[in-house]
Design an enzyme around this catalytic site. Structure first.
Site, PDB file in Angstrom:
ATOM      1  N   LYS A  20       0.843  -1.197   0.000  1.00 34.04           N
ATOM      2  CA  LYS A  20       0.000   0.000   0.000  1.00 34.04           C
ATOM      3  C   LYS A  20       0.883   1.254   0.000  1.00 34.04           C
ATOM      4  O   LYS A  20       0.624   2.210  -0.725  1.00 34.04           O
ATOM      5  CB  LYS A  20      -0.871  -0.021   1.261  1.00 34.04           C
ATOM      6  CG  LYS A  20      -2.258   0.483   1.047  1.00 34.04           C
ATOM      7  CD  LYS A  20      -3.057   0.475   2.359  1.00 34.04           C
ATOM      8  CE  LYS A  20      -3.341  -0.926   2.861  1.00 34.04           C
ATOM      9  NZ  LYS A  20      -3.772  -0.937   4.271  1.00 34.04           N
ATOM     10  N   ARG A  83      -2.342   3.229   9.145  1.00 32.10           N
ATOM     11  CA  ARG A  83      -2.720   1.913   8.609  1.00 32.10           C
ATOM     12  C   ARG A  83      -1.493   1.052   8.417  1.00 32.10           C
ATOM     13  O   ARG A  83      -0.382   1.552   8.281  1.00 32.10           O
ATOM     14  CB  ARG A  83      -3.372   2.048   7.225  1.00 32.10           C
ATOM     15  CG  ARG A  83      -4.633   2.837   7.206  1.00 32.10           C
ATOM     16  CD  ARG A  83      -5.054   3.126   5.754  1.00 32.10           C
ATOM     17  NE  ARG A  83      -5.945   4.272   5.715  1.00 32.10           N
ATOM     18  CZ  ARG A  83      -7.264   4.193   5.810  1.00 32.10           C
ATOM     19  NH1 ARG A  83      -7.845   3.020   5.889  1.00 32.10           N
ATOM     20  NH2 ARG A  83      -8.008   5.277   5.807  1.00 32.10           N
ATOM     21  N   GLY A  92      -7.559  -6.608   5.877  1.00 27.09           N
ATOM     22  CA  GLY A  92      -8.318  -6.504   7.125  1.00 27.09           C
ATOM     23  C   GLY A  92      -7.732  -7.250   8.313  1.00 27.09           C
ATOM     24  O   GLY A  92      -8.384  -7.373   9.347  1.00 27.09           O
ATOM     25  N   MET A  94      -4.792  -6.626   9.998  1.00 26.26           N
ATOM     26  CA  MET A  94      -4.096  -5.817  11.011  1.00 26.26           C
ATOM     27  C   MET A  94      -4.941  -4.584  11.373  1.00 26.26           C
ATOM     28  O   MET A  94      -5.968  -4.328  10.779  1.00 26.26           O
ATOM     29  CB  MET A  94      -2.730  -5.418  10.481  1.00 26.26           C
ATOM     30  CG  MET A  94      -1.749  -6.580  10.518  1.00 26.26           C
ATOM     31  SD  MET A  94      -0.171  -6.131   9.807  1.00 26.26           S
ATOM     32  CE  MET A  94      -0.453  -6.370   8.091  1.00 26.26           C
ATOM     33  N   ARG A 239      -5.435  -0.912  -6.791  1.00 25.09           N
ATOM     34  CA  ARG A 239      -4.813  -2.238  -6.953  1.00 25.09           C
ATOM     35  C   ARG A 239      -5.453  -2.881  -8.174  1.00 25.09           C
ATOM     36  O   ARG A 239      -6.512  -2.429  -8.633  1.00 25.09           O
ATOM     37  CB  ARG A 239      -5.022  -3.099  -5.717  1.00 25.09           C
ATOM     38  CG  ARG A 239      -6.472  -3.360  -5.447  1.00 25.09           C
ATOM     39  CD  ARG A 239      -6.712  -3.978  -4.105  1.00 25.09           C
ATOM     40  NE  ARG A 239      -8.015  -3.486  -3.658  1.00 25.09           N
ATOM     41  CZ  ARG A 239      -8.371  -3.252  -2.410  1.00 25.09           C
ATOM     42  NH1 ARG A 239      -7.513  -3.461  -1.445  1.00 25.09           N
ATOM     43  NH2 ARG A 239      -9.549  -2.823  -2.108  1.00 25.09           N
ATOM     44  N   HIS A 355     -18.437 -10.773  -0.870  1.00 25.02           N
ATOM     45  CA  HIS A 355     -17.597 -11.964  -0.819  1.00 25.02           C
ATOM     46  C   HIS A 355     -18.006 -12.970  -1.898  1.00 25.02           C
ATOM     47  O   HIS A 355     -17.174 -13.456  -2.670  1.00 25.02           O
ATOM     48  CB  HIS A 355     -17.703 -12.592   0.582  1.00 25.02           C
ATOM     49  CG  HIS A 355     -16.877 -13.812   0.753  1.00 25.02           C
ATOM     50  ND1 HIS A 355     -17.398 -15.082   0.614  1.00 25.02           N
ATOM     51  CD2 HIS A 355     -15.572 -13.969   1.035  1.00 25.02           C
ATOM     52  CE1 HIS A 355     -16.451 -15.965   0.815  1.00 25.02           C
ATOM     53  NE2 HIS A 355     -15.320 -15.324   1.083  1.00 25.02           N
ATOM     54  N   SER A 636       1.517 -41.861 -30.947  1.00 26.78           N
ATOM     55  CA  SER A 636       0.645 -41.000 -30.139  1.00 26.78           C
ATOM     56  C   SER A 636       0.566 -41.630 -28.749  1.00 26.78           C
ATOM     57  O   SER A 636       0.165 -42.793 -28.609  1.00 26.78           O
ATOM     58  CB  SER A 636      -0.737 -40.904 -30.779  1.00 26.78           C
ATOM     59  OG  SER A 636      -1.546 -40.082 -29.980  1.00 26.78           O
ATOM     60  N   CYS A 704      -2.559 -38.256 -26.830  1.00 27.53           N
ATOM     61  CA  CYS A 704      -4.029 -38.204 -26.961  1.00 27.53           C
ATOM     62  C   CYS A 704      -4.752 -38.685 -25.709  1.00 27.53           C
ATOM     63  O   CYS A 704      -5.965 -38.820 -25.717  1.00 27.53           O
ATOM     64  CB  CYS A 704      -4.496 -38.977 -28.189  1.00 27.53           C
ATOM     65  SG  CYS A 704      -4.110 -40.717 -28.125  1.00 27.53           S
ATOM     66  N   TYR A 724       2.213 -32.575 -31.160  1.00 28.61           N
ATOM     67  CA  TYR A 724       0.837 -32.107 -31.006  1.00 28.61           C
ATOM     68  C   TYR A 724       0.160 -32.808 -29.837  1.00 28.61           C
ATOM     69  O   TYR A 724       0.577 -33.889 -29.418  1.00 28.61           O
ATOM     70  CB  TYR A 724       0.028 -32.348 -32.293  1.00 28.61           C
ATOM     71  CG  TYR A 724      -0.225 -33.810 -32.565  1.00 28.61           C
ATOM     72  CD1 TYR A 724      -1.368 -34.442 -32.088  1.00 28.61           C
ATOM     73  CD2 TYR A 724       0.696 -34.578 -33.271  1.00 28.61           C
ATOM     74  CE1 TYR A 724      -1.589 -35.789 -32.299  1.00 28.61           C
ATOM     75  CE2 TYR A 724       0.486 -35.925 -33.497  1.00 28.61           C
ATOM     76  CZ  TYR A 724      -0.661 -36.529 -33.009  1.00 28.61           C
ATOM     77  OH  TYR A 724      -0.877 -37.852 -33.200  1.00 28.61           O
TER      78      TYR A 724
HETATM   79  C1  PEP Z   1      -5.190 -43.653 -23.572  1.00 26.22           C
HETATM   80  O1  PEP Z   1      -5.047 -44.769 -23.135  1.00 26.22           O
HETATM   81  O2  PEP Z   1      -4.576 -42.656 -23.141  1.00 26.22           O
HETATM   82  C2  PEP Z   1      -6.154 -43.377 -24.661  1.00 26.22           C
HETATM   83  C3  PEP Z   1      -6.229 -42.179 -25.211  1.00 26.22           C
HETATM   84  O3  PEP Z   1      -6.970 -44.372 -25.046  1.00 26.22           O
HETATM   85  P1  PEP Z   1      -8.236 -44.893 -24.227  1.00 26.22           P
HETATM   86  O4  PEP Z   1      -8.563 -43.864 -23.220  1.00 26.22           O
HETATM   87  O5  PEP Z   1      -9.300 -45.082 -25.253  1.00 26.22           O
HETATM   88  O6  PEP Z   1      -7.770 -46.181 -23.657  1.00 26.22           O
END
Ligand code: PEP
Ligand code: MG
Length: 766
Positions: A20, A83, A92, A94, A239, A355, A636, A704, A724
């Protein structure tokens, strides 16, 4: 070093002056109308702690300076406030002493503020918020301005932009002829800030000017406390203002356009929760329902659930997967757990800075507050609106966008992709390195994925296509077939159905690439359970297929090898569909452990345009990554099964069994099926990636599993060179944001402090 610093001094060190204090110095430097004063430093506090002594001489000199500066004498027109000001926010906790008119009282007051660093409340607050106890506090001595004079005086709090929707316009409350405490105590109801504009247009214009200067300096939306004394504006405090996720996104985008921040900063300062707020559920239009009451729209989004009055009960019910709306006259910090558990919060008292409003906004949870026509009886657990009585367990819907309250659980829909979201995503796309693909099995999901900006479909699970009754009976025909002829007839039927599925999917893709995973599910899962069937043939087949550990059993490529017709049928259906609707398709083989399995499947593929990749979800596949890379077009990581394998935890059961205890005891820090276990699963992935790339530098590698859409895990995937991630469509926007943050953080972006800089993967669990 001096012990007393004036607001006009150069020093802005918050570890010496507290937040402050440093803030008042900055505002004074910016030429803003700040009531004059000085700060007894944190060093002076430390000395006071050691010796019990205050720098009396300096203090007295500072007080006579203050009298000269204001042209008023203490007790004769001049009074001061004392303050606390610590380097960490402890609202609040102190003591504050007001209206001091003589030197000795001011010196007691400074001691009292210093002593309050160690009061029970403050100590407990520091413990809960992990604030070091040796930070210390300074004491701010400041001339008081009086907002409670008869004419042209008052006090207020404004956000420089609307904290709900981000609109660039002062938003807040004003109370004429009042002091700050009157505003906080709730004894008088404040008016909207518009009142100030009507009463004193010049003061309002000055406040707008101040807001602009503050925003440009702090490069963020501010929450400003001010007082007007005899028609003159004074700024007391500023602030960064708390805001809803939706507002955070709009403010960040507008500030880029206004040249206040760069697009990189906008990306770094937003959190996944902010972006998620753009995707909040809304009432399904057209909304022809009549609200039974209306309150203030405190945090956007619609939610429905059963009315619960007790925060603990809200928590218990939510754990049982029941959707609840927490209804309270007002909320307080003890209710946090219940607020967290509820789908939404409804209060009958409190304004937009109450709140409930602040906390829900931070959590991104729909909230309607200050619905004054509600009569809440906590003892009877009823909510009465006129003649209408709503009891615990009755369903209601609240709409945080309009403040409306409805009876019953109304149909809700996911939000549409807004222009703001699109704009933000275009920036994220330009910074991120990771590709962001989607897991989608149906045409609807593919369309949703496209809407949210997916760059491809990284996992299309084919077993989901057998869910409809027609398809289920077709695969059952195959599983139960007695003769080769029956089998072949069943498989031809399946192939026709799958081809239709793929044609629809390819049309929906409209050129977007897709990775189709061959069947992964154990065959017995397509049959009814033994209890559900009386058919002796089905019972017999079920007995043959039954396994002790189906998750580690006859599934994935193992089915493809032992029932070759199935994978052959799927691959042919894909090729035939592609002949009719051209599509960029790759095939993925699940549960692979050896290169021989991959070669086996490759034999079925006659179309050279079809790439073949491996789902990396067994430990052995990771250990053989180099060899597999020689034969695979891509990898993947299926981090769901890989986590299951590395931990030897059943992904179906663990959450209901011992995981909660493990988390409570700190044996595990996170649920490893939610946040990737970097030290175990992550290490294995990193090793597999490096071995695979040694063999094939350009091998494309994705993720994935569910972790593909989880912020901490995404940062790790970025670091180990994953190409990815593929997540559920709804998570694409947040995943893109985090992928961009990961890239900017690695580049050493100009502005650090990403609000979600939980990039730390150094968990305390080894
Ligand atoms: C996994 O195993 O991460 C996957 C994507 O496949 P599932 O969830 O279908 O087994
Ligand atoms: Mg899997």
């Amino acid at each position: 070093m001096p012990s007393v610093f004036f607001f006009e001094d150069e020093c802005e060190d918050k570890f010496l002056l507290g937040n402050k204090g440093a803030n008042l110095v900055t505002m004074t430097k910016l030429g803003l109308p700040v009531p004059p004063g000085f700060i007894v430093s944190i060093e002076a506090y430390r000395e006071y702690q050691r010796s019990g002594k205050l720098p009396l001489e300096e203090l007295r000199r500072a007080l006579s300076w203050l009298q000269k500066k204001t042209g008023k004498k203490l007790g004769d027109g001049l009074s001061v406030s004392v303050r606390s000001s610590a380097p960490a926010s402890m609202p609040g906790m102190m003591d504050t002493v007001l209206n001091l008119k003589d030197e000795d009282k001011i010196i007691s007051a400074v001691k009292r503020v210093f002593d309050s660093w160690d009061n029970l409340r403050a100590v407990e607050y520091r413990r809960l918020n992990k604030i070091p106890s040796d930070l210390g506090t300074s004491a701010i001595v400041q001339a008081m301005v009086l907002g409670n004079k008869e004419k042209n005086s008052g006090t207020g709090v404004v956000f420089t932009r609307n904290p709900n929707n981000g609109q660039k316009r002062l938003f807040g409350e004003y109370l004429d002829r009042a002091q700050g405490e009157d505003l906080v105590s709730g004894k008088r109801t404040p008016q909207p800030i518009e009142t100030l504009r009507l009463q004193m247009p010049e003061v309002y214009a000055e406040l707008e000017r101040v807001a602009d200067i503050l925003e440009r300096h702090f490069r963020d939306m501010q929450d400003v406390e001010f007082t007007v004394e005899d028609g003159k504006l004074y700024v007391l405090q500023t602030r960064s203002g708390k805001r809803s996720g939706r507002a955070a996104v709009r403010i960040a985008i507008d500030m880029v356009k206004e040249g206040i921040i760069s697009p990189e900063e906008a990306i770094l300062r937003l959190t996944p929760e902010d972006v998620r707020a753009l995707l909040y559920k809304q009432l399904k239009p057209p909304v022809q329902y009549r609200p039974v009451a209306q309150g203030l729209s405190a945090c956007p989004g619609a939610a429905s659930g059963k009315v619960v009055f007790d925060p603990l009960e809200a928590d218990t019910k939510a754990r049982l997967n029941e959707a609840v709306i927490l209804v309270r006259p007002e909320t307080s910090p003890e209710d946090i757990q219940g607020i967290h558990a509820a789908e939404g919060v409804l209060t009958s008292r409190g304004g937009l800075t109450s709140h409930a409003a602040i906390v829900t906004r931070a959590m991104g949870k729909p909230c309607v507050c200050g619905a004054e026509t509600l009569n809440i009886d906590l003892k009877e657990e009823t909510l009465t609106i006129g003649d209408l009585v709503i009891r615990k367990g009755d369903e209601i819907t609240i709409d945080g966008d309009t403040g409306n309250i409805y009876l019953g659980a109304l149909p809700l829909q996911e939000a549409e992709a807004t222009t703001e979201l699109k704009e933000l995503m275009s920036w994220a796309d330009s910074y991120k390195r990771l590709g962001v693909w989607a897991n989608a099995d149906t045409v609807e999901m593919i369309l949703q994925a496209k809407k949210f900006g997916a760059e491809g479909i990284g996992l299309c699970r084919t077993e989901r296509q057998f869910n409809s009754p027609e398809r289920l009976s077709a695969i059952r025909e195959f599983i139960l077939a007695q003769t080769p002829a029956e089998r072949s007839e069943a498989i031809n039927h399946l192939q026709r159905l799958q081809k239709e599925d793929f044609i629809d999917i390819f049309r929906a893709l409209d050129g977007m690439p897709i990775i189709i995973r061959l069947l992964d599910m154990p065959l017995h899962e397509f049959l009814p359970s033994e209890e559900e069937t009386t058919d002796p043939q089905v019972k017999e087949r079920l007995r043959e297929l039954r396994e002790v550990n189906p998750m580690l059993g006859h599934r994935g490529v193992r089915v493809g090898v032992t029932f070759p017709e199935i994978y052959q049928m799927q691959i042919d259906a894909i090729s035939e569909a592609r002949a009719e609707v051209p599509a960029n398709v790759a095939i993925m083989v699940p549960q692979v452990i050896t290169v021989q399995e991959l070669l086996w499947v490759k034999k079925y593929i006659k179309d050279p345009a079809l790439k073949v990749g491996i789902m990396m979800e067994t430990v052995r596949a990771c250990m053989r990554a180099g060899k597999l890379a020689q034969e695979a077009d891509f990898f993947s990581f299926g981090t769901n099964d890989l986590t299951q394998a590395v931990f030897s935890f059943s992904r179906e059961d663990v959450e209901r069994k011992f995981l909660t205890t493990y988390l409570e005891l700190g044996i595990l820090e996170h649920n490893p099926f939610q946040i990737l276990d970097i030290k175990g699963v992550g290490r294995l992935m990193e090793t597999a990636v490096s071995w695979a790339r040694k063999e094939k530098k350009t091998l494309e590698i994705g993720v994935c599993g569910e972790h593909a859409g989880e912020p901490l895990s995404i940062r790790f995937f970025h670091r180990i060179g994953i190409d990815y991630v593929s997540c559920s469509p709804f998570r694409i926007p947040t995943t893109k944001l985090v992928a961009a943050q990961a890239a900017l953080e690695q580049k050493g972006a100009p502005i650090s402090a990403p609000s979600e800089s939980a990039a730390k993967d150094a968990s305390s669990v080894s």
